[in-house]
Scaffold this motif. Structure first.
Motif, PDB file in Angstrom:
ATOM      1  N   THR A  88      11.396 -44.882 -70.704  1.00 40.79           N
ATOM      2  CA  THR A  88      10.372 -43.859 -70.899  1.00 40.79           C
ATOM      3  C   THR A  88      11.037 -42.503 -71.118  1.00 40.79           C
ATOM      4  O   THR A  88      12.248 -42.346 -70.914  1.00 40.79           O
ATOM      5  N   CYS A  89      10.235 -41.535 -71.485  1.00 36.23           N
ATOM      6  CA  CYS A  89      10.724 -40.165 -71.663  1.00 36.23           C
ATOM      7  C   CYS A  89      11.217 -39.567 -70.343  1.00 36.23           C
ATOM      8  O   CYS A  89      11.925 -38.560 -70.351  1.00 36.23           O
ATOM      9  N   ALA A  90      10.883 -40.171 -69.220  1.00 41.37           N
ATOM     10  CA  ALA A  90      11.341 -39.678 -67.922  1.00 41.37           C
ATOM     11  C   ALA A  90      12.859 -39.754 -67.795  1.00 41.37           C
ATOM     12  O   ALA A  90      13.452 -39.023 -67.010  1.00 41.37           O
ATOM     13  N   GLU A  91      13.493 -40.603 -68.563  1.00 41.81           N
ATOM     14  CA  GLU A  91      14.951 -40.745 -68.511  1.00 41.81           C
ATOM     15  C   GLU A  91      15.679 -39.695 -69.347  1.00 41.81           C
ATOM     16  O   GLU A  91      16.890 -39.548 -69.251  1.00 41.81           O
ATOM     17  N   CYS A  92      14.943 -38.958 -70.165  1.00 44.39           N
ATOM     18  CA  CYS A  92      15.535 -37.945 -71.037  1.00 44.39           C
ATOM     19  C   CYS A  92      15.706 -36.636 -70.268  1.00 44.39           C
ATOM     20  O   CYS A  92      14.896 -36.300 -69.398  1.00 44.39           O
ATOM     21  N   SER A  93      16.741 -35.897 -70.598  1.00 43.80           N
ATOM     22  CA  SER A  93      16.997 -34.626 -69.906  1.00 43.80           C
ATOM     23  C   SER A  93      16.132 -33.489 -70.456  1.00 43.80           C
ATOM     24  O   SER A  93      16.023 -32.444 -69.823  1.00 43.80           O
ATOM     25  N   ARG A  94      15.500 -33.699 -71.612  1.00 43.96           N
ATOM     26  CA  ARG A  94      14.664 -32.657 -72.205  1.00 43.96           C
ATOM     27  C   ARG A  94      13.314 -32.565 -71.496  1.00 43.96           C
ATOM     28  O   ARG A  94      12.787 -33.559 -71.013  1.00 43.96           O
ATOM     29  N   ASN A  95      12.735 -31.388 -71.490  1.00 45.65           N
ATOM     30  CA  ASN A  95      11.401 -31.166 -70.957  1.00 45.65           C
ATOM     31  C   ASN A  95      10.398 -31.689 -71.980  1.00 45.65           C
ATOM     32  O   ASN A  95      10.404 -31.252 -73.127  1.00 45.65           O
ATOM     33  N   VAL A  96       9.533 -32.601 -71.585  1.00 42.19           N
ATOM     34  CA  VAL A  96       8.620 -33.231 -72.543  1.00 42.19           C
ATOM     35  C   VAL A  96       7.681 -32.223 -73.200  1.00 42.19           C
ATOM     36  O   VAL A  96       7.288 -32.410 -74.347  1.00 42.19           O
ATOM     37  N   GLN A  97       7.324 -31.165 -72.496  1.00 43.93           N
ATOM     38  CA  GLN A  97       6.409 -30.186 -73.077  1.00 43.93           C
ATOM     39  C   GLN A  97       7.074 -29.360 -74.176  1.00 43.93           C
ATOM     40  O   GLN A  97       6.396 -28.783 -75.007  1.00 43.93           O
TER      41      GLN A  97
END
Length: 114
Positions: free
Chosen positions: A54-63
């Motif tokens: 999921t995007c939770a594993e990415c270091s970027r802020n989803v917003q």
């Protein structure tokens, strides 16, 4: 309709929970992760390319992420009162299993905007 299921395999890349989706539970959709026809989903493609569940594993802020915060996502969020950034935050803080358990308990595909 079958009962809502608790399974991390049903957590979509964007944070939606397919395990509580009526179409998924009725066998009319394979779910986001298992849907080979979902090549249109840029979020799914990005997570697959980066080997993220999921995007939770990415270091970027989803917003701030252009892939996550696209116009389709904004329309979806408006129509379904979905707070997908809150879903991703929940997964980051508590893990995918806790999120799947929570969404199963709520019988919901998403955390709703207040």
């Amino acid at each position: 309709m079958k009962n809502v299921t608790t399974d991390t395999r049903h957590v979509a890349a964007c944070g939606l929970y397919c395990g509580a989706c009526r179409k998924f539970l009725n066998g009319k959709c394979p779910g986001c992760k298992q849907n080979d026809k979902a090549t249109w989903c840029k979020i799914r493609s990005c997570c697959m390319a980066n080997k993220f569940n999921t995007c939770a594993e990415c270091s970027r802020n989803v917003q701030e992420c252009k892939v996550f915060s696209n116009w389709i996502a904004k329309v979806f969020a408006f129509l379904f009162k979905s707070d997908r950034p809150a879903c991703i935050r929940y997964i980051k803080e508590h893990g995918e299993q806790a999120y799947a358990d929570e969404m199963s308990m709520r019988k919901s595909q998403t955390i709703k905007k207040k």
